[in-house]
Design a protein around this motif. Structure first.
Motif, PDB file in Angstrom:
ATOM      1  N   GLU A 157       0.845  -1.198   0.000  1.00 15.04           N
ATOM      2  CA  GLU A 157       0.000   0.000   0.000  1.00 15.04           C
ATOM      3  C   GLU A 157       0.878   1.244   0.000  1.00 15.04           C
ATOM      4  O   GLU A 157       1.885   1.320   0.715  1.00 15.04           O
ATOM      5  CB  GLU A 157      -0.903   0.001   1.229  1.00 15.04           C
ATOM      6  N   ILE A 158       0.490   2.223  -0.813  1.00  8.22           N
ATOM      7  CA  ILE A 158       1.193   3.506  -0.897  1.00  8.22           C
ATOM      8  C   ILE A 158       0.158   4.613  -0.654  1.00  8.22           C
ATOM      9  O   ILE A 158      -0.871   4.657  -1.336  1.00  8.22           O
ATOM     10  CB  ILE A 158       1.863   3.691  -2.274  1.00  8.22           C
ATOM     11  N   THR A 159       0.424   5.482   0.307  1.00  7.85           N
ATOM     12  CA  THR A 159      -0.488   6.590   0.640  1.00  7.85           C
ATOM     13  C   THR A 159       0.308   7.892   0.690  1.00  7.85           C
ATOM     14  O   THR A 159       1.531   7.882   0.870  1.00  7.85           O
ATOM     15  CB  THR A 159      -1.165   6.357   2.004  1.00  7.85           C
ATOM     16  N   SER A 160      -0.400   8.991   0.525  1.00  3.98           N
ATOM     17  CA  SER A 160       0.216  10.321   0.600  1.00  3.98           C
ATOM     18  C   SER A 160      -0.665  11.250   1.438  1.00  3.98           C
ATOM     19  O   SER A 160      -1.822  10.940   1.723  1.00  3.98           O
ATOM     20  CB  SER A 160       0.419  10.892  -0.803  1.00  3.98           C
ATOM     21  N   CYS A 196      -3.158   3.690  -2.909  1.00  4.71           N
ATOM     22  CA  CYS A 196      -3.276   2.572  -3.857  1.00  4.71           C
ATOM     23  C   CYS A 196      -2.755   1.302  -3.209  1.00  4.71           C
ATOM     24  O   CYS A 196      -1.875   1.346  -2.335  1.00  4.71           O
ATOM     25  CB  CYS A 196      -2.511   2.873  -5.150  1.00  4.71           C
ATOM     26  N   GLN A 197      -3.289   0.181  -3.626  1.00  7.59           N
ATOM     27  CA  GLN A 197      -2.907  -1.131  -3.123  1.00  7.59           C
ATOM     28  C   GLN A 197      -2.680  -2.075  -4.301  1.00  7.59           C
ATOM     29  O   GLN A 197      -3.341  -1.972  -5.334  1.00  7.59           O
ATOM     30  CB  GLN A 197      -3.984  -1.706  -2.201  1.00  7.59           C
ATOM     31  N   ALA A 198      -1.719  -2.997  -4.110  1.00 15.31           N
ATOM     32  CA  ALA A 198      -1.415  -3.971  -5.169  1.00 15.31           C
ATOM     33  C   ALA A 198      -0.807  -5.212  -4.539  1.00 15.31           C
ATOM     34  O   ALA A 198      -0.356  -5.196  -3.383  1.00 15.31           O
ATOM     35  CB  ALA A 198      -0.470  -3.367  -6.206  1.00 15.31           C
ATOM     36  N   ASP A 199      -0.805  -6.300  -5.322  1.00 16.82           N
ATOM     37  CA  ASP A 199      -0.250  -7.566  -4.833  1.00 16.82           C
ATOM     38  C   ASP A 199       1.265  -7.621  -4.947  1.00 16.82           C
ATOM     39  O   ASP A 199       1.894  -8.497  -4.351  1.00 16.82           O
ATOM     40  CB  ASP A 199      -0.859  -8.756  -5.608  1.00 16.82           C
ATOM     41  N   SER A 200       1.875  -6.716  -5.707  1.00 16.91           N
ATOM     42  CA  SER A 200       3.332  -6.704  -5.851  1.00 16.91           C
ATOM     43  C   SER A 200       3.829  -5.271  -5.780  1.00 16.91           C
ATOM     44  O   SER A 200       3.081  -4.311  -6.008  1.00 16.91           O
ATOM     45  CB  SER A 200       3.749  -7.348  -7.174  1.00 16.91           C
ATOM     46  N   ILE A 202       3.162   5.933 -10.716  1.00 17.19           N
ATOM     47  CA  ILE A 202       3.783   6.604 -11.859  1.00 17.19           C
ATOM     48  C   ILE A 202       2.729   7.020 -12.885  1.00 17.19           C
ATOM     49  O   ILE A 202       2.810   8.094 -13.493  1.00 17.19           O
ATOM     50  CB  ILE A 202       4.839   5.674 -12.496  1.00 17.19           C
ATOM     51  N   GLU A 203       1.728   6.171 -13.102  1.00 14.72           N
ATOM     52  CA  GLU A 203       0.664   6.529 -14.035  1.00 14.72           C
ATOM     53  C   GLU A 203      -0.091   7.773 -13.568  1.00 14.72           C
ATOM     54  O   GLU A 203      -0.430   8.661 -14.382  1.00 14.72           O
ATOM     55  CB  GLU A 203      -0.294   5.353 -14.193  1.00 14.72           C
ATOM     56  N   LYS A 204      -0.385   7.886 -12.297  1.00 15.42           N
ATOM     57  CA  LYS A 204      -1.071   9.066 -11.769  1.00 15.42           C
ATOM     58  C   LYS A 204      -0.210  10.329 -11.925  1.00 15.42           C
ATOM     59  O   LYS A 204      -0.710  11.414 -12.266  1.00 15.42           O
ATOM     60  CB  LYS A 204      -1.422   8.849 -10.289  1.00 15.42           C
TER      61      LYS A 204
END
Length: 352
Positions: free
Chosen positions: A53-56, A62-66, A75-77
């Motif tokens: 998980e990455i938060t600001s 955002c959350q992801a399995d890897s 990076i897309e955002k």
């Protein structure tokens, strides 16, 4: 489906529920099976897994399995935000999940390798620490057949019917350093005379079997495995022992040798002539354990007694008590060499 329930009085149990069977198209059945397979193949939501998980501070999350997928979304955002204000796209080719999370940093790696349970990471190559696994920590080897009870027993030693002769508890006769002329053995004086060169060959041979047990014995050898040792002093030219066994035709030697090899049994054979061979593997005397030496103290000779040929071992010189008996095997010269371990001064290095 239509279900018909028949109600009865309260004291009675409810009876059978009838089920109406309707037609099921093949396409519908195939779709149902595909959904079942997809359900079993996809990981269940209840299964435990690692989530990144990455938060600001501005509310982005955002959350992801890897790790790669998580930072790819970030990076897309960022690229979308820069495109909205007409800025050039940011170069993110060198950005990867390990470096962005700090996992590849030396200080982090140094501390992570010390975590509890890190020693169980068998496929990981430790950079700063080394862990030694005890027998309790090591996992058992996976059996090829899937069950330990079906695996063959491999730690057992090969079968050897004469293994007891190599026991360290069977002490060899002590070497007699005194000269043979000084050692006057009164007990075996008659036995030496019975097998000495003063009597006819036939008479000496008839006395050989009973006196050989007093003269020689099988013990652990320094040359190879087991060997035949003197239990008393032996005179030069004296009959020592007969190479006894089963007399077979020479054409059967190859067949028997293959059979003994398949059973893991050592082969002991001695050729009498071009037609007969003595097979002492299963039925023979202690002479089968006499080792080869390039500088022997005995020699073999074929004698005829009562119209029968016998192989007899003679002493080529005076042999002291405790000395190992040896003779030259005289193997024919072959391309595949057999290493000699007699350790004599005149050793030829090979038996053949």
């Amino acid at each position: 489906m239509l279900l018909h329930h028949q109600k009865q009085e309260s004291m009675l149990q409810q009876v059978v529920v009838e089920e109406e069977v309707t037609d099921c198209p093949m396409l519908t059945l195939l779709e149902h099976e595909a959904r079942v397979r997809q359900k079993h193949s996809s990981p269940s939501k209840s299964m435990s897994k690692l989530i990144f998980e990455i938060t600001s501070d501005d509310g982005f999350s955002c959350q992801a399995d890897s790790m790669e997928e998580a930072w790819k979304e970030v990076i897309e955002k960022v690229q979308d935000a820069r495109a909205a204000v007409r800025l050039k796209p940011m170069a993110c080719a060198s950005v990867n999940g390990l470096s962005m999370f700090g996992i590849s940093h030396k200080a982090v790696v140094y501390h992570v390798e010390q975590l509890y349970g890190a020693k169980h990471c068998r496929n990981y190559h430790f950079q700063y620490h080394s862990h030694t696994l005890t027998e309790e920590d090591e996992e058992p080897v996976i059996n090829p057949s899937g069950c330990i009870r079906t695996e063959p027993y491999t730690s057992r030693k090969p079968s050897d019917m004469f293994s007891f002769l190599m026991s360290k508890h069977r002490q060899r006769p002590q070497v007699d350093d005194k000269p043979v002329e000084v050692c006057n053995e009164m007990i075996h004086k008659s036995s030496r005379r019975a097998t000495s060169m003063d009597l006819p060959m036939a008479m000496r041979f008839r006395k050989l079997r009973e006196h050989a047990k007093e003269a020689v014995g099988v013990y652990r050898s320094f040359i190879h495995g087991r060997g035949l040792y003197c239990k008393r002093n032996i005179d030069a030219g004296e009959m020592v022992i007969e190479y006894a066994g089963e007399v077979i035709r020479a054409t059967l030697t190859d067949k028997r040798e293959k059979y003994y090899d398949s059973k893991g049994i050592g082969c002991y054979m001695f050729r009498i002539d071009d037609f007969d061979v003595v097979d002492a593997t299963m039925h023979g005397s202690a002479a089968r354990f006499i080792n080869h030496s390039c500088e022997p103290n005995c020699y073999s000779k074929v004698i005829t007694v009562d119209n029968r040929k016998h192989i007899v071992i003679f002493a080529s010189r005076q042999i002291k008590k405790g000395e190992e008996l040896t003779y030259d095997y005289k193997f024919p010269i072959e391309d595949v060499k057999i290493t000699c371990s007699c350790s004599s001064k005149r050793c030829r290095r090979y038996l053949n």
